[in-house]
Design an enzyme around this catalytic site. Structure first.
Site, PDB file in Angstrom:
ATOM      1  CG  ASP A  11      -1.959  -1.080   1.209  1.00 17.74           C
ATOM      2  OD1 ASP A  11      -2.255  -1.571   0.109  1.00 17.74           O
ATOM      3  OD2 ASP A  11      -2.479  -1.433   2.282  1.00 17.74           O
ATOM      4  CG  ASP A 130     -11.474  -2.464  -0.446  1.00 13.22           C
ATOM      5  OD1 ASP A 130     -10.769  -3.465  -0.679  1.00 13.22           O
ATOM      6  OD2 ASP A 130     -11.087  -1.296  -0.643  1.00 13.22           O
TER       7      ASP A 130
END
Length: 250
Positions: A11, A130
């Site tokens: 990330d 997500d």
């Protein structure tokens, strides 16, 4: 059974690799290019680089960083964050990315999946989802898990496949960063429903979690971040362990 893939996820925020728990409490863990090169050397099958604040802050994915990554890496890598139109994907492909991952932009504009698949081929398109379990209902979220939507996990995954997604990257927000194991029931349900590969994300804490995600969860790839970043599990050890459990590994 096809060989299962091990995919470290990096990330990215402000050019650095970061990690949080349940999408919050973000901490820096190092340079993404150096980390990516290290993982490639250790035997990672692929890498995923996600600019985690690109959509939220309205920025485009850092193309220059992708060029640096492409110069250093000899394994396939996927890039995501802030991709909302064809030209964004084109820039990343030209910079050296093998695939793009779209998430919030696909939820807001599902036609983007069709357009990317048509322009670049389905193998180039990863749809990341997500989702969070609200009282037994798996709700798709956007903007790095900040905003719930009216989309339901399984129907959205099927629509993404129908529109031309080549892979689904499913992150359970309830499991993310907890190191308590993957969302195997939901992954297995998705695997039974879809024809395309599924990358499992959220919850890796030990080697048995990978055994479970490939057997009980029926996932095609296991993605993790903190266990690799903090050297809790070494990729060569993980692959040896999986082979010892008769799980086909590259």
């Amino acid at each position: 059974m096809l060989a299962k893939r091990i995919i470290p996820c990096l990330d990215i925020k402000d050019g650095q690799t970061v990690k949080g728990v349940n999408f919050v409490n973000i901490q820096s863990v190092g340079d993404p290019v150096e980390l990516g090169a290290l993982y490639a050397e250790q035997g990672a099958d692929e890498l995923v680089f996600l600019d985690i604040t690109a959509t939220h802050e309205g920025r485009k994915t850092f193309v220059e960083l992708v060029k640096r990554i492409a110069r250093e890496l000899n394994i396939p890598f996927t890039v995501g964050g802030g991709i909302s139109e064809i030209k964004d994907a084109e820039a990343l492909l030209s910079a050296g990315a093998d695939k793009v991952s779209i998430n919030s932009s696909a939820v807001r504009n599902p036609q983007l999946i069709d357009d990317l698949a048509k322009n670049f081929g389905t193998q180039f398109v990863v749809v990341a989802i997500d989702a969070k379990n609200y009282d037994g209902h798996w709700t798709v979220t956007v903007n790095g898990g900040r905003i719930p939507t009216d989309k339901e996990l399984f129907s959205w995954a099927k629509e993404a496949e129908d529109r031309g997604a080549g892979e689904i990257l499913f992150t359970s927000m309830d499991h993310d960063g907890t190191k308590g194991g993957f969302a195997n029931n939901e992954l297995a349900q998705m695997a039974d429903m879809l024809r395309i590969p599924i990358i499992a994300s959220g919850g890796a804490g030990n080697m048995d979690h990978f055994v479970d995600v490939f057997t009980k969860g029926k996932a095609d790839a296991g993605l993790a971040a903190s266990i690799f970043h903090y050297k809790e599990i070494a990729i060569p050890d993980l692959k040896s362990y999986l082979k010892s459990k008769n799980i086909p590994i590259r």
